[in-house]
Write an enzyme that holds these catalytic residues in place. Structure first.
Site, PDB file in Angstrom:
ATOM      1  N   THR A 191      -2.230   5.619   1.322  1.00 26.17           N
ATOM      2  CA  THR A 191      -3.539   4.869   1.714  1.00 26.17           C
ATOM      3  C   THR A 191      -3.389   3.716   2.881  1.00 26.17           C
ATOM      4  O   THR A 191      -1.906   3.374   3.572  1.00 26.17           O
ATOM      5  CB  THR A 191      -3.174   3.447   0.560  1.00 26.17           C
ATOM      6  OG1 THR A 191      -2.926   4.517  -0.877  1.00 26.17           O
ATOM      7  CG2 THR A 191      -4.842   2.528   0.517  1.00 26.17           C
ATOM      8  N   LEU A 220       0.878  -1.348  -0.290  1.00 27.47           N
ATOM      9  CA  LEU A 220      -0.252  -0.145   0.157  1.00 27.47           C
ATOM     10  C   LEU A 220       1.203   0.926  -0.259  1.00 27.47           C
ATOM     11  O   LEU A 220       2.058   1.297   0.690  1.00 27.47           O
ATOM     12  CB  LEU A 220      -0.800   0.218   1.284  1.00 27.47           C
ATOM     13  CG  LEU A 220      -2.327  -0.887   1.329  1.00 27.47           C
ATOM     14  CD1 LEU A 220      -2.344  -0.921   3.018  1.00 27.47           C
ATOM     15  CD2 LEU A 220      -3.195  -0.525   0.218  1.00 27.47           C
ATOM     16  N   ASP A 221       0.510   2.428  -0.696  1.00 23.91           N
ATOM     17  CA  ASP A 221       1.058   3.761  -0.962  1.00 23.91           C
ATOM     18  C   ASP A 221       1.403   4.476   0.858  1.00 23.91           C
ATOM     19  O   ASP A 221       0.268   3.958   1.137  1.00 23.91           O
ATOM     20  CB  ASP A 221       0.901   4.559  -1.720  1.00 23.91           C
ATOM     21  CG  ASP A 221       1.035   3.656  -3.075  1.00 23.91           C
ATOM     22  OD1 ASP A 221       1.549   3.252  -3.329  1.00 23.91           O
ATOM     23  OD2 ASP A 221      -0.302   4.111  -4.033  1.00 23.91           O
ATOM     24  N   GLN A 222       2.254   4.857   0.944  1.00 27.91           N
ATOM     25  CA  GLN A 222       2.651   5.764   2.315  1.00 27.91           C
ATOM     26  C   GLN A 222       1.117   6.595   2.916  1.00 27.91           C
ATOM     27  O   GLN A 222       1.140   6.265   4.042  1.00 27.91           O
ATOM     28  CB  GLN A 222       3.965   6.835   2.032  1.00 27.91           C
ATOM     29  CG  GLN A 222       3.497   7.584   1.559  1.00 27.91           C
ATOM     30  CD  GLN A 222       2.992   9.012   1.529  1.00 27.91           C
ATOM     31  OE1 GLN A 222       3.061   8.670   2.835  1.00 27.91           O
ATOM     32  NE2 GLN A 222       2.471   9.885   1.384  1.00 27.91           N
ATOM     33  N   HIS A 244      -0.142   1.199  -8.294  1.00 23.51           N
ATOM     34  CA  HIS A 244      -0.997   2.981  -8.098  1.00 23.51           C
ATOM     35  C   HIS A 244      -2.447   2.720  -9.176  1.00 23.51           C
ATOM     36  O   HIS A 244      -3.233   3.547  -9.908  1.00 23.51           O
ATOM     37  CB  HIS A 244      -0.791   3.731  -8.582  1.00 23.51           C
ATOM     38  CG  HIS A 244      -0.137   4.194  -8.118  1.00 23.51           C
ATOM     39  ND1 HIS A 244       1.112   5.456  -7.974  1.00 23.51           N
ATOM     40  CD2 HIS A 244       0.686   3.839  -6.732  1.00 23.51           C
ATOM     41  CE1 HIS A 244       2.148   5.388  -7.193  1.00 23.51           C
ATOM     42  NE2 HIS A 244       1.920   4.417  -6.087  1.00 23.51           N
TER      43      HIS A 244
END
Length: 237
Positions: free
Chosen positions: A107, A103-105, A186
């Site tokens: 998210t 997961l993105d930072q 993404h």
């Protein structure tokens, strides 16, 4: 299994260090202090043992669900933020704990971690199509045409084919829930951009049939066998 081997398997360090723990009478198994360097045990699931008075339970493999906070990277060597691995004790890190996907930072939401390579492969292989449910907050108002486009499928730059979402539900003018079955880089953010909108906040609520339920942000739990199987459940089946 030798006690020292069991301790090693549970993340308590090198063979020499585990031997020293036994010599120091720091280890108990089923309530009994263990000082015999040659002691052999037959571990069983959830077998209780202590090291310096702290209680642990034997787990052949670990399966963890974390409600990931914002501002954490899914990397052992983060570049700009905290690492999600900072949230776990050293004994788990010594076992080779890995994120199941990323997961993105920025998210938040459900992140699975494990030291079981087969489980990781089962959930991340492109052919598996494990469903993932996201709650999305958008910058602009969500239009009906955008929802239809997400359901039909959109093209993503440098990717082949169309990428569609299922179970797209508008929760409010600026919020929706959707399910994706792939896992390209993404993906949700790029899909919203492809229909002319932009993601302001992104939260993963569910993987397979496993959801966060009441797990608070930053908290984690060990998954039960039943929950592990729920995580493997594919929406396409």
């Amino acid at each position: 299994m030798l006690l020292e081997k069991m301790l090693q398997s549970q993340g308590f360090g090198s063979r020499k260090h585990c031997q020293q723990l036994i010599k120091n009478a720091a280890v108990t198994v089923d309530g009994q202090v263990c000082t015999d360097m040659k002691q052999s045990i037959q571990p069983y699931p959830e077998m209780p043992f202590t090291v310096y008075g702290e209680t642990y339970h034997y787990r052949e493999k670990v399966y963890i669900a974390l409600n990931k906070p914002q501002g954490y990277e899914c990397s052992h060597q983060p570049l700009h933020h905290h690492s999600v691995f900072d949230l776990f004790p050293e004994v788990l890190l010594n076992r080779g704990l890995q994120c199941v996907g990323r997961l993105d930072q920025d998210t938040t939401g459900l992140l699975l971690l494990t030291d079981d390579g087969a489980f990781l492969q089962a959930l991340t292989h492109p052919r598996k199509h494990v469903a993932k449910v996201y709650h999305v907050t958008t910058v602009d108002r969500i239009g009906e045409v955008q929802i239809q486009q997400l359901q039909v499928g959109v093209e993503l730059r440098n990717e082949k084919g169309l990428y569609a979402a299922t179970d797209v539900i508008r929760l409010s003018d600026y919020q929706l829930s959707l399910t994706i079955h792939q896992g390209v880089y993404h993906q949700v953010k790029r899909m919203l951009a492809a229909v002319g909108n932009k993601v302001q906040a992104l939260h993963r609520q569910q993987i397979g049939a496993l959801s966060l339920n009441s797990l608070n942000e930053g908290q984690w739990i060990y998954l039960t066998e039943e929950q592990v199987n729920l995580a493997k459940t594919r929406a396409s089946e």
